[in-house]
Design a protein around this motif. Structure first.
Motif, short mmCIF file in Angstrom:
data_model
loop_
_atom_site.label_atom_id
_atom_site.label_comp_id
_atom_site.label_asym_id
_atom_site.label_seq_id
_atom_site.Cartn_x
_atom_site.Cartn_y
_atom_site.Cartn_z
N CYS A 91 0.85 -1.19 0.00
CA CYS A 91 0.00 0.00 0.00
C CYS A 91 0.88 1.25 0.00
O CYS A 91 1.75 1.39 0.85
N LYS A 93 0.06 4.13 0.72
CA LYS A 93 -0.30 5.10 1.76
C LYS A 93 0.19 4.68 3.14
O LYS A 93 0.78 5.46 3.86
N CYS A 94 -0.11 3.43 3.53
CA CYS A 94 0.23 3.03 4.90
C CYS A 94 1.35 2.02 4.98
O CYS A 94 1.81 1.69 6.07
N CYS A 131 -4.51 0.02 -0.20
CA CYS A 131 -5.17 -1.10 0.49
C CYS A 131 -6.63 -0.74 0.79
O CYS A 131 -7.02 0.43 0.77
N CYS A 134 -7.22 2.01 3.47
CA CYS A 134 -6.89 3.37 3.02
C CYS A 134 -7.90 3.87 1.99
O CYS A 134 -8.19 5.05 1.91
ZN ZN Z 1 -3.06 1.30 3.27
#
Ligand code: ZN
Ligand code: ZN
Length: 139
Positions: A91, A93-94, A131, A134
């Motif tokens: 992912c 983002k995270c 993901c 997110c």
């Molecule tokens: Zn994520």
């Protein structure tokens, strides 16, 4: 558990609670983990600080008891050798990683070998995405 003790002894590393905890956690994980994720899940009695975790990860990776890979988000992810050949999607983002169990690329290996005359030893493909958690946060 006995396995890890033997693995550590074979590498002349002292069997410590911290080293065992890290090996066990990563072995139980189906996906590679970065240091932060490991620290979140680890038994803090065995690994009391982030500094000690880093030291353990470095020692285990130096002795090839763990594999480490740098992913495109700039973080190192650790895994045990037992995971075998598989692919992961990360992912953006995270930093969470999910595993893709089936490798669809054998035909590609063969086609590449035929076209280039190389013997293909392995391939590595990194998939990047967002993901489900997110995606929800963005709504
Ligand atoms: Zn994520
Ligand atoms: Zn593959």
């Amino acid at each position: 558990m006995e396995d890890y003790k033997k693995m550590l002894k074979d590498k002349n590393l002292k069997v410590t609670k911290g080293r065992l905890a890290v090996l066990e956690l990563l072995n139980a994980s189906k996906v590679p983990m970065n240091a932060e994720q490991i620290y979140e899940d680890i038994d803090k009695e065995a690994v009391p600080s982030f500094t000690s975790l880093y030291r353990i990860l470095k020692q285990l990776a130096d002795e090839d008891l763990l594999k480490k890979n740098l992913y495109s988000n700039g973080l190192l992810y650790y895994e045990t050798a037992k995971l075998g050949h598989r692919h992961f999607i990360i992912c953006s983002k995270c930093g969470k990683i999910s595993s893709i169990e089936k490798c669809p690329l054998h035909e590609f290996d063969e086609a590449a070998a035929k076209e280039t005359g190389y013997v293909v030893e392995y391939h590595s493909v990194e998939l990047v995405g967002i993901c489900p958690e997110c995606q929800k946060k963005d709504e």
